[in-house]
Write a protein that holds these residues in place. Sequence first.
Motif, short mmCIF file in Angstrom:
data_model
loop_
_atom_site.label_atom_id
_atom_site.label_comp_id
_atom_site.label_asym_id
_atom_site.label_seq_id
_atom_site.Cartn_x
_atom_site.Cartn_y
_atom_site.Cartn_z
N ILE A 84 6.69 8.28 10.85
CA ILE A 84 6.01 6.97 10.78
C ILE A 84 4.66 7.11 10.10
O ILE A 84 3.87 8.00 10.41
CB ILE A 84 5.86 6.40 12.21
N ASP A 85 4.42 6.22 9.13
CA ASP A 85 3.16 6.33 8.39
C ASP A 85 2.32 5.05 8.44
O ASP A 85 1.34 4.92 7.71
CB ASP A 85 3.43 6.73 6.93
N PRO A 92 -6.74 7.30 7.13
CA PRO A 92 -5.47 6.62 6.83
C PRO A 92 -4.49 7.49 6.04
O PRO A 92 -3.41 6.99 5.72
CB PRO A 92 -5.93 5.47 5.96
N ARG A 93 -4.84 8.75 5.74
CA ARG A 93 -3.97 9.48 4.82
C ARG A 93 -2.54 9.58 5.34
O ARG A 93 -1.59 9.18 4.67
CB ARG A 93 -4.53 10.89 4.57
N GLN A 94 -2.40 10.05 6.59
CA GLN A 94 -1.05 10.20 7.12
C GLN A 94 -0.55 8.96 7.85
O GLN A 94 0.65 8.72 7.95
CB GLN A 94 -1.02 11.38 8.11
N ALA A 112 -4.30 9.47 17.34
CA ALA A 112 -4.10 10.16 16.07
C ALA A 112 -5.11 11.30 15.95
O ALA A 112 -4.77 12.43 15.56
CB ALA A 112 -4.25 9.18 14.91
N LEU A 113 -6.33 10.99 16.32
CA LEU A 113 -7.38 12.01 16.29
C LEU A 113 -7.00 13.18 17.19
O LEU A 113 -7.09 14.36 16.81
CB LEU A 113 -8.69 11.38 16.76
N ALA A 114 -6.54 12.85 18.39
CA ALA A 114 -6.17 13.89 19.35
C ALA A 114 -5.02 14.73 18.83
O ALA A 114 -4.94 15.93 19.08
CB ALA A 114 -5.80 13.24 20.68
N ARG A 160 0.83 -1.20 0.00
CA ARG A 160 0.00 0.00 0.00
C ARG A 160 0.87 1.26 0.00
O ARG A 160 0.36 2.36 0.21
CB ARG A 160 -0.91 0.03 1.23
N GLY A 161 2.15 1.09 -0.12
CA GLY A 161 3.02 2.25 -0.28
C GLY A 161 3.54 2.87 1.00
O GLY A 161 4.13 3.95 0.99
N ARG A 162 3.34 2.19 2.12
CA ARG A 162 3.83 2.76 3.38
C ARG A 162 5.34 2.59 3.46
O ARG A 162 5.89 1.57 3.04
CB ARG A 162 3.16 2.05 4.56
N ARG A 163 6.02 3.62 4.02
CA ARG A 163 7.48 3.61 4.00
C ARG A 163 8.07 3.50 5.40
O ARG A 163 9.06 2.80 5.62
CB ARG A 163 8.00 4.89 3.34
N LYS A 164 7.47 4.17 6.33
CA LYS A 164 7.98 4.14 7.71
C LYS A 164 7.02 3.33 8.56
O LYS A 164 6.03 3.85 9.08
CB LYS A 164 8.07 5.57 8.25
#
Lengths: 351, 351
Positions: free
Chosen positions: B260-261, B286-288, B278-280, B192-196
């Motif tokens: 981190i993504d 899931p974008r970031q 993440a919300l806080a 899915r292209g995640r790197r970190k």
Amino acid sequence: MEKPVSKDPAPRKSRKGATPTVRDVARLAGVAPMSVSRALNNPDSVSPDILQRVREVVDQIGYVPNLLAGGLASKKSRMVAAVVPTISGSVFLEMVQALTDALAARGYQLMLGQAGYENSREDALLEAIIGRRPDGVVLTGIMRSEQGRRRLLASGIPVVETWDLTDSPIDMLVGFSHEKIGKAVAEYLVRRGRRKIATISANDERAVRRNRQFADAVLALRPELGMDRAAVPTCIVPAPTTLGSGRTGLRELLAHDPAIDAVFCSSDMMAQGVLLEALALGIEVPRQLAVVGLGDQAFSRDLLPPLTTVRIDGTAIGTTAAQLIIDRAEGKPVEELVRDVGFIIVERGST
Amino acid sequence: MEKPVSKDPAPRKSRKGATPTVRDVARLAGVAPMSVSRALNNPDSVSPDILQRVREVVDQIGYVPNLLAGGLASKKSRMVAAVVPTISGSVFLEMVQALTDALAARGYQLMLGQAGYENSREDALLEAIIGRRPDGVVLTGIMRSEQGRRRLLASGIPVVETWDLTDSPIDMLVGFSHEKIGKAVAEYLVRRGRRKIATISANDERAVRRNRQFADAVLALRPELGMDRAAVPTCIVPAPTTLGSGRTGLRELLAHDPAIDAVFCSSDMMAQGVLLEALALGIEVPRQLAVVGLGDQAFSRDLLPPLTTVRIDGTAIGTTAAQLIIDRAEGKPVEELVRDVGFIIVERGST
DNA sequence: TTGAAAGCGCTAACAG
DNA sequence: CTGTTAGCGCTTTCAA
């Protein structure tokens, strides 16, 4: 002439591979089976010499006493049965955990039974439980069925009903008042200035009583609403309650009356669903909507916002129930047959 | 001259108040105790006449067979023991529920034991279990202690290890590969292209193996990261995992590396904590940040966004384990001693 | 303190 | 199909 009896009168030759019994231990330790029993169950009643020899043999051959046989002979099974509606996602877990731990610490084991919320299997379950002659039964909630009460009573097994109060317990009781909770939460929300107060709750009997008292208290404090409980909207969802039922519950309530500014949920998980749905709908909590849960689960303090909820001390219930049953089993007189562990409204960010 | 033996040779007069036994039923029904036993346990092996008379008496006096005695005589206790690390907030509940239900449907009862995560009480627990001669033991995870393996093996009790795979099970096994999960999730996230990519996980042995495989797979697919597993940040939290540990876990990871993504969490509850944090923090999922859980709990599909997670079919594990043990208990040959129930990555909004 | 005898309540095994 | 006999493995009870 008779053959002289040999010194070792052919004890059923302990076939290799068979589980060892007291007799095997006794033979190897050179004592009577009864002394083995005593050494194991009541070490003080036996001479240090025998004690040591028995222990050596036990360790060496890996003897584990058959508690079924012991239970049959002594009429003490050292097992306690617990009945919960269902174990999944449940508010009773804390109690079950405390119960298991408190019992284990005293050498008792827990038998777990799920009755289902419609009491479908209750009868078969009771039979399965009573047949195993447990030293006690812990019921979640009050036993309603007259049939069930009679069977338990007739069995003579100590019973602890929990999670509720009643004037006519079968035996012992460790719980709290759902009526008082309803009233307390209603008063709390009204005091905080909420005007359109609603509830989402499971369709079980305890929740019904809680809600009735809740509605009555709201109406008493807000005469302008009139006398009809329908002025306090209630959304009933099937048990067990889930996060999803909280989300749909809130939508239904708002469809019915968009002005609702407070919701009392019958579980924390459901309250969490309400928080989530409010977020999805862009409703600000607590400014536009106050949310109160029930149970104070571990996750509740970490929600966004942290959840105001009614704390029930499941650990206290479990520990107390275990204590009552063990006291009974050991013949200690139990002082107070009914214990009210109460509850606390834990105020957090959601109100 | 001897007194003639009376026809009814003074059966220990069944004192009123005492629990009735087979003999009482037999006397009242005018049959032999053995026939009562047969009528109850194997109705087909008895004439309709006897069957009916026995049933009438049983209903009338409320006779409940003593299963301790039955178990002692027949060497079948109709009990199954289950050992879980802890019951609270746990991913094992679904399995325990299915186990209880499947067993109850066949007349077996579940004994529940909590071993604790540090195996502190494991030894005493094993003794308590073996002493009750259950017809089977269901273990959560693999039994690691050599001592424990030996004791179980020596006891001759059928054992089902669950929730893991191994080449050397004690007996039977129903589980899945944590290594494969680690690999699959890693590949999924990289694809899915995640790197970190990072993980938050409990400090238990299964999680360690999962993480190792996870890190290795990430490194294999992203050569630019080098060969050091440290390139895949891991946050270890104490078991049991909670929503709170997810929140703090994410903060720690971001403090270590803000880029981190993607995060793979060792439980859904913890993943929920990550979503919340993440919300806080104003991080978009899931974008970031992509979040993956483990367990597919009931609530996971209703989160915001719905949680991508590794579905473990706890119900299948519980049902299969029950089946294996019952087959064994009833003498049916068990075909495959090892069953891999697999897992599925359920893709939802959080990735 | 220790031991021997007698069950606890049920069912396996065998006879009828 | 039904009954009888003999335990299952332990502990209670009583005597030594």
